[in-house]
Each structure stands twice: as structure tokens, then as C-alpha cells.
Motif scaffolding. Structure first.
Motif, short mmCIF file in Angstrom:
data_model
loop_
_atom_site.label_atom_id
_atom_site.label_comp_id
_atom_site.label_asym_id
_atom_site.label_seq_id
_atom_site.Cartn_x
_atom_site.Cartn_y
_atom_site.Cartn_z
N ASP A 10 2.01 -0.52 1.56
CA ASP A 10 1.08 0.57 1.29
C ASP A 10 -0.19 0.11 0.60
O ASP A 10 -0.84 0.89 -0.11
CB ASP A 10 1.75 1.69 0.46
N HIS A 11 -0.55 -1.15 0.84
CA HIS A 11 -1.84 -1.63 0.31
C HIS A 11 -2.93 -1.61 1.37
O HIS A 11 -4.01 -2.16 1.16
CB HIS A 11 -1.69 -3.02 -0.29
N GLY A 12 -2.64 -0.98 2.52
CA GLY A 12 -3.70 -0.71 3.49
C GLY A 12 -3.85 -1.73 4.60
O GLY A 12 -4.91 -1.78 5.24
N LEU A 81 -4.17 -8.79 1.24
CA LEU A 81 -4.68 -7.51 0.77
C LEU A 81 -4.09 -7.16 -0.59
O LEU A 81 -2.89 -7.32 -0.82
CB LEU A 81 -4.36 -6.39 1.77
N ALA A 83 -4.49 -3.74 -3.17
CA ALA A 83 -5.07 -2.41 -3.37
C ALA A 83 -5.67 -2.30 -4.76
O ALA A 83 -5.03 -2.66 -5.76
CB ALA A 83 -4.00 -1.34 -3.15
N ASP A 85 -6.23 0.31 -6.51
CA ASP A 85 -5.58 1.27 -7.41
C ASP A 85 -4.23 0.78 -7.93
O ASP A 85 -3.78 1.19 -9.00
CB ASP A 85 -5.41 2.63 -6.72
N ASP A 86 -3.57 -0.12 -7.20
CA ASP A 86 -2.28 -0.66 -7.63
C ASP A 86 -2.39 -2.01 -8.33
O ASP A 86 -1.63 -2.33 -9.24
CB ASP A 86 -1.34 -0.82 -6.43
N THR A 92 2.88 -8.81 -3.12
CA THR A 92 1.64 -9.59 -3.12
C THR A 92 1.94 -11.03 -3.52
O THR A 92 1.49 -11.99 -2.88
CB THR A 92 0.62 -8.99 -4.12
N THR A 112 -8.68 -3.77 -1.28
CA THR A 112 -8.75 -2.52 -0.53
C THR A 112 -8.76 -1.30 -1.45
O THR A 112 -8.50 -1.40 -2.65
CB THR A 112 -7.55 -2.43 0.43
N LYS A 113 -9.06 -0.15 -0.82
CA LYS A 113 -9.06 1.16 -1.51
C LYS A 113 -10.02 1.15 -2.70
O LYS A 113 -9.73 1.75 -3.75
CB LYS A 113 -7.64 1.53 -1.95
N CYS A 114 -11.15 0.47 -2.51
CA CYS A 114 -12.11 0.36 -3.61
C CYS A 114 -12.78 1.70 -3.93
O CYS A 114 -13.39 1.85 -5.01
CB CYS A 114 -13.19 -0.67 -3.26
N ARG A 116 -11.30 4.32 -4.60
CA ARG A 116 -10.41 5.10 -5.47
C ARG A 116 -10.50 4.72 -6.94
O ARG A 116 -9.82 5.33 -7.78
CB ARG A 116 -8.96 4.94 -5.01
#
Length: 713
Positions: A10-12, A81, A83, A85-86, A92, A112-114, A116
Motif C-alpha cells: 500500500d505504498h503506491g 517506493l 510512502a 505518509d508512512d 521496505t 510517493t503520496k507526497c 498527503r
């Protein structure tokens, strides 16, 4: 270029791949429902100028790391990748460790998810990532900030990957045989069975035949014909190493192919349950890697259980630092070597001490039973089931419960020996196999192997195509080469050739001293005295070299030094003239010594002495005691025996019928052929020795003789 995604669940990964390519790699209903990748997914991005980048989207869930490894073994560039937010998460770290253990040094980190998080958090994440990758294979990888859902940073990442693809050195295709690790199998209407995977080496075209490896237990490999091809998701006439390839196959059913198997060109077909590898234990491990440790072994798209046998440890100069000497990348020098090893109960080779020693110009390898964390060494993996593997293939070991990656490296020898695996000689050969090309590996083996190199076996293990093997040998250099039906079969280095000739001549001189009344030993006995472990084709080649140089004389089946010969007296010459006409007319029946004496009206003792001398000179042959044959009859009977072979065995009844001899005489002749080496007694059978050229004229068809065949004695 093949890009492999890696990172925590779920890290995109799937979302970013879709943003880059427009393809949703979650193709299974369960993946759609659960929102996670379960199987390997594939997508492709056009980069212009006939450049297409393939993406392998791997699962991030901890229970699916084995699937991640199936995709990672064939990638050129890692896309890790994290994330925003995590931040850094357990998978990882594990995926990064796996990439390092696989020796993957080209990579990019996508934050990723920058969208957020705020700027201070982004700065914190960048610092965490730099700390994470320090000392790993991706220590210098750039960090690109992206937000796949909004498109932020996607263009920059795409341009960066295109630049990386253009900078990637081209795969060496020429001289390599094709092979593909199967990671997906399905059927299509009108096409039939389709196998997909990453092409690890070589090139394939529509119409080519491929073998499915390893075969089912007790069976020969199944053969399929390439009916259709897709390379990088485009219809193609040809596909080559480094591409994602889908192959439509005729002759193979979907249920006959399993993930983890290989499709390979017939000339490199092999499978194994023992691998000698160059391995590095992860520096973060708390315990040493010891012999006997049970592990999961990942090669290509396959995973199999096995145990570890540590052979040796590289010196501190080679093992120091986070990056020991570079490991070959996937597809480089693809796999298989082996020079002859000592057999049970035999002493040290008489030439071994005179040959160059291992490690000249290379960090030494010390025999060891364990590797400490961060150390690199030589390890044999004893597998619990057969797999396909070639030299240069990436290997990852996970612990017995398959929850943690332990070590990674590359295959050196996919046909590793079960015995004498820790001897200095064997370690020398493995050091030679760490060279960066098949030609240099072969040159190193030729400098080390006292018994020569089985070229067919070596070339298959290295993945070298059949039409490139002569060039491989020329590049490596060898003094003695034996040609087979399909090209070079055996080779012996220059130093070894000179040493073995000296040993053989010394043994022959000793035989003359011990047996002055005999002309010399037959070739089979001479080999047993001088080089019992040498392959018969190499021995025959050495004999021909020595004979052509005038160092030895071969008379019939016997060899002797030129200065040592059985001289006939005037009486012997006179008796020979009287008995030879009867021998020539006797044909396949031969003549007893007493009958020859009776016909010649000469004392039997004198005739026996003359017959013995003529036999020693190879001018006639004693089949059993006192029964003599003319050379022409023996040569014809040998031709009949070879023609009588069924499945390699000569049955007395078949030979009897073809020759017209009685059963007793037929058995006597076959036993004579056993003695001189035309045949070999195995139980109740007389097995044809295809490597023996006794009683074959040079102008005869060599197909039956075949001094080029390989004997594994």
C-alpha cells in the motif's frame, strides 16, 4: 529496460505504474477486491525511438516475498517506493535487502503520496531514506518525489527512467543461447499455450524449438515450437535478452508447464540439484551462515528448499566494505563448468603439483565451515529438487521458515560435484569461474584443471550457443582439443598437456624396464598406468600427438618407445613366412599354435616363440591362449561387433549370427575385444566403447568409432 517495483504494501506501487504507463497491473478479481497486488503484474511504457520500458509490479505483502523475488531476478533497474505518509516500513527494508543481495545496483527511489504530507515531513522522509540506503547497493540512487493520483512528479520520474534506459549498456546477445524463466502460463483461443517471463539470455524467433526444464521426474524434457511472440507487449518475429516476452508454444499443453520452469535452447539444456555459488551473507544478520543450515533457494522464478555447505571464505581484502567485488548482473556469462575431479580411492594427480596454483593475482579463499555477517565466500547449495540454473544467475537464500532473506549471490557452477568439493583444486576452479566472461572462465579452468575441461558441459552451463563454442575455445586458448560431433568436446591446457606427456612417457619407459620381453602395453593398459582418470578422448588425442611427434610407436593395439622394439631373428622371419598364409586363409576361425606348427613341419616350441613375437609386434593377435588371428580378420570382426550394437550393447547371440561363428568362439572374440578396449564388460553385457578407434582405418567412417565421444568413467 525492465524496471522492478519494490516496497511495502500500500505504498503506491501499482498506482504509480498505472500513472507512468496507463496500465493497471492488478488484473485478478481478488486483487481488485482487496486493493493489493497478489501476483506479478506487467506494464510497458513507450519511450520513443523504438525504446520500450517494461515494468514488473511485485507484491509488497510480507507473505508474498517469494513472488517479489520471482520478478526481481530478471530486472535491470529497481524502483523502490516509500510512502511519504508512512515512511520506511518492514517490507521496505526487506525489499531493499533483497535488491542488494541480488546485486542490483541501478535504481531509483520514489517518495510517493507526497500530496498527503507537508514540507517538513517530506524533508524528514528524505533523511530517513538516505539513512536507510546508506551502505546498500542503492546508496547513490536519486530520490524523486511523486503524487501519482494528482500527477505530481510523474513526468519527471518518467523522463528520469527514459534517461536510465538509454544509458543502460546493451545486453550481449551474440553467442548466447536463449532461455526464459517462466513466471506465468495461460491458454488463448487460436494460440494455445502461452508462457511469459523475462528473457535472461540470447534470442528466439518464431519457428525455433525450445525445451521445458527441468523435466518431470524420470522423463526427458518436453519440446515445444515457438508459434508466436510478443516482446515488451508488442507482436514480434524475434525476442531477445532483457525483454518481457510472451511465447505461444505448439506441442506443450498448459498443464505441462509450471511457474519456475525454464524454456531454453536445446544446446544448453540442463537441470541440477547442486549449485556452487559465490555468496554474500547480509551484514545485518545476527548469526553466521553455517554448513548444514536449511534454506529456501530462489533462482529465476523458482524457489526450492535445500541445505548449505560452506566451501571457503574470501580474504579480508575482497570481503571488506559494504560492496565486495561486483557480482555479475543477470544475463552475464550465463552458466556451467566443470573440470574433472579426483575419484574415490585415487591418489593425487602426478601433474597437479606442477600446475599453476589458484589465486595467482586473486584474493585467496580460505576453507571454512561458516560465513560471518557481511562476508563473501564460496558455498554449495544441495537442493531437495531439480531446478534450471546457469552460471551468472542471481541467487537469494531465505531462512527455513521463508520469513527472512539471509544471503545473495550468483551461480558459478550449476553442476557442482558431490565429492571433493572443498579441496584446494576445486577452490582453484571456482576462483577461475568468478571471471567476468565465459572465455576468461574457460582460460582459468584450463590453467587449473589437471584432467582437462569437458567443453560441451562447460559451454552448456555458461549458456553459450552451439555456433559460438569454437570462438569461445579460440579466445580461451588450449593445447589439446578433441572435436566431437557437435563441436569441441574436450580441452587440455598447454602446461597440462606437456606434463601428462612426460608422465605417460615415463610410465611407458618403466613398463619396458619391468617387461623387457614385451613390445609394450596396449593403449588401454597404458592409460591405466599413466592417466586412469583422464577422459578417453583426451587420452587418445595425447597418444596421437606423441605418435605424430615420433615420441612413441603404436603397433596394432600396443604402444612402445621407438628405441624399444621386438626384433625378429632370421629364424623368426622364416617361420613367419611359413605360418602367415595359413593365418590369412583361416579367416574368422583363426588357427591354433599346434596346427600352425604341424602345417609348417616345425617344432611347436619354435613356432610358439615366433607367434608370441609377432603378436607383440601387432602383426597378429592371440584371441585366447594359443589361438591366433590375422589382423585383417580381427579388423573385420571389430567392424561386425560395432555394427551389432543395440542400444550400445553387443549381445553374443547377435554377434554370433552376424559373424557366422559358433557361440563359444563368438564369446571368446567378444572377451578379447573387452580386454583391448573395443568393448567394456558391464555385468553380462559387452558395451561398445564409442571412444575407441582400435581396428578402424583412418579412411573408415568415424561415426561408429568416435574418439570424440566423452567417457564418464
Amino acid at each position: 529496460m525492465i524496471v522492478g517495483t519494490a516496497g511495502h504494501i500500500d505504498h503506491g506501487k501499482t498506482t504509480l505504474v498505472k500513472a507512468l504507463t496507463g496500465v493497471d497491473t492488478d488484473r485478478l478479481p481478488e486483487e481488485k477486491r482487496r486493493g493489493i497486488s497478489i501476483a506479478l503484474g506487467y506494464a510497458f511504457m513507450d519511450a520513443g525511438e523504438d525504446l520500450r520500458i517494461g515494468f514488473v509490479d511485485v507484491p509488497g505483502h510480507e507473505r508474498l516475498v517469494h513472488t517479489m523475488l520471482s520478478g526481481a531476478t530478471g530486472i535491470d533497474h529497481a524502483l523502490l517506493l516509500v510512502a511519504a505518509d508512512d515512511g520506511v516500513m518492514p517490507q521496505t527494508r526487506e525489499h531493499l535487502a533483497l535488491l542488494s543481495l541480488l546485486g542490483i545496483r541501478r535504481g531509483t527511489i520514489a517518495l510517493t503520496k507526497c500530496d498527503r504530507v507537508d514540507a517538513p515531513t517530506l524533508a524528514q522522509r528524505r533523511g530517513e531514506i538516505r539513512a536507510l540506503v546508506a551502505g546498500t547497493s542503492l546508496a547513490d540512487a536519486p530520490i524523486v518525489e511523486v503524487a501519482a493520483t494528482t500527477g505530481g512528479g510523474v513526468r519527471e520520474l518518467r523522463e528520469h527512467l527514459i534517461a536510465e534506459a538509454r544509458a543502460l549498456p546493451p545486453r550481449e546477445v551474440a553467442g548466447r543461447a536463449f532461455r526464459l524463466a517462466v513466471d506465468r502460463v495461460f491458454s488463448l483461443a487460436g494460440v494455445g499455450t502461452v508462457c511469459t517471463g523475462t528473457a535472461h539470455a540470447g534470442e528466439v524467433a518464431i519457428g525455433d524449438e525450445l525445451l521445458l526444464l527441468p523435466p518431470a521426474p524420470g522423463q526427458s524434457p518436453r519440446r515445444g515450437r515457438v508459434r508466436s511472440l510478443h516482446a515488451q507487449n508488442e507482436p514480434a518475429e524475434r525476442a531477445s535478452a532483457g525483454q518481457r516476452v510472451a511465447i505461444g508454444l505448439a506441442g506443450l499443453e498448459k498443464d505441462e508447464v509450471g511457474r519456475g520452469q525454464w524454456l531454453a535452447a536445446p544446446e544448453i539444456a540442463q537441470w541440477t540439484d547442486r549449485l556452487d555459488v559465490r555468496l554474500r551473507l547480509g551484514p545485518e544478520e545476527a548469526r553466521a551462515l553455517r554448513s548444514g543450515l536449511p534454506v529456501h533457494v530462489h533462482v529465476g522464478a523458482e524457489a526450492v528448499t535445500g541445505t548449505v555447505a560452506v566451501l571457503g571464505r574470501f580474504g579480508t581484502a575482497q570481503a571488506a566494505g559494504p560492496h565486495p567485488s561486483p557480482l555479475p548482473q543477470a544475463g552475464e556469462g550465463v552458466s556451467h563448468a566443470a573440470a574433472a575431479l579426483p575419484q574415490a580411492g585415487e591418489g593425487v594427480s602426478p601433474v597437479a603439483a606442477a600446475l599453476p596454483q589458484a589465486g595467482e593475482g586473486v584474493s585467496p579463499v580460505a576453507a571454512a565451515e561458516a560465513l560471518q555477517p557481511g562476508e563473501e565466500g564460496l558455498v554449495q547449495l544441495v537442493l531437495h529438487g531439480p531446478i534450471g540454473a546457469w552460471a551468472g544467475d542471481r541467487v537469494v537464500l531465505r531462512d527455513a521458515s521463508a520469513t527472512r532473506a539471509l544471503a545473495g549471490g550468483v551461480v558459478l557452477d550449476p553442476q557442482a560435484p558431490a565429492r571433493y568439493r572443498r579441496t584446494p583444486q576445486r577452490l582453484s576452479e571456482l576462483i577461475a569461474l568468478t571471471a567476468d566472461s565465459p572465455a576468461r572462465r574457460l582460460a582459468g579452468l584450463l590453467a587449473q584443471a589437471p584432467m582437462g575441461v569437458d567443453l560441451a558441459r562447460f559451454a552448456a552451463g555458461q549458456g553459450v550457443a552451439g555456433d559460438a563454442r569454437v570462438a569461445l575455445l579460440a579466445a580461451a586458448g588450449a593445447s589439446t582439443v578433441v572435436l566431437g560431433a557437435d563441436g569441441p568436446a574436450w580441452a587440455l591446457g598447454a602446461a597440462q598437456t606437456a606434463q601428462w606427456e612426460a608422465v605417460a612417457l615415463a610410465r611407458l619407459a618403466q613398463y619396458h624396464e619391468d617387461q623387457p620381453e614385451e613390445l609394450g602395453p596396449d593403449l588401454a593398459r597404458w592409460r591405466r598406468l599413466a592417466a586412469p582418470r583422464m577422459a578417453e578422448p583426451l587420452w587418445q588425442s595425447l597418444v596421437r600427438r606423441m605418435a605424430s611427434a615420433g615420441q612413441v610407436t603404436v603397433s596394432g593395439a600396443a604402444a612402445h618407445l621407438p628405441a624399444h622394439g621386438i626384433q625378429l631373428s632370421a629364424l623368426d622371419e622364416r617361420l613367419a613366412q611359413k605360418v602367415m598364409p595359413r593365418l590369412l586363409s583361416a579367416g574368422f576361425e583363426g588357427v591354433w599354435a599346434r596346427d600352425l606348427a604341424k602345417d609348417a613341419h616345425e617344432p611347436e616350441a619354435l613356432v610358439r616363440t615366433t607367434l608370441a613375437r609377432l603378436s607383440q609386434r601387432g602383426e597378429l593377435f592371440q584371441i585366447v591362449k594359443d589361438l591366433y588371428y590375422a589382423p585383417s580378420a580381427v579388423q573385420t570382426l571389430a567392424r561386425i561387433a560395432r555394427a551389432s550394437a543395440i542400444g550400445g550393447d553387443v549381445k553374443a547371440s547377435v554377434f554370433r549370427d552376424r559373424s557366422g561363428l559358433g557361440r563359444k568362439r563368438a564369446i571368446q572374440v567378444l572377451e578379447f575385444f573387452d580386454k583391448v578396449g573395443v568393448l567394456r564388460r558391464v555385468g553380462d553385457a559387452h558395451r561398445l566403447r564409442a571412444d575407441c578407434r582400435l581396428f578402424i582405418d583412418d579412411h573408415e567412417d568415424g561415426g561408429a568409432a568416435c574418439a570424440d565421444a566423452v567417457e564418464t568413467a
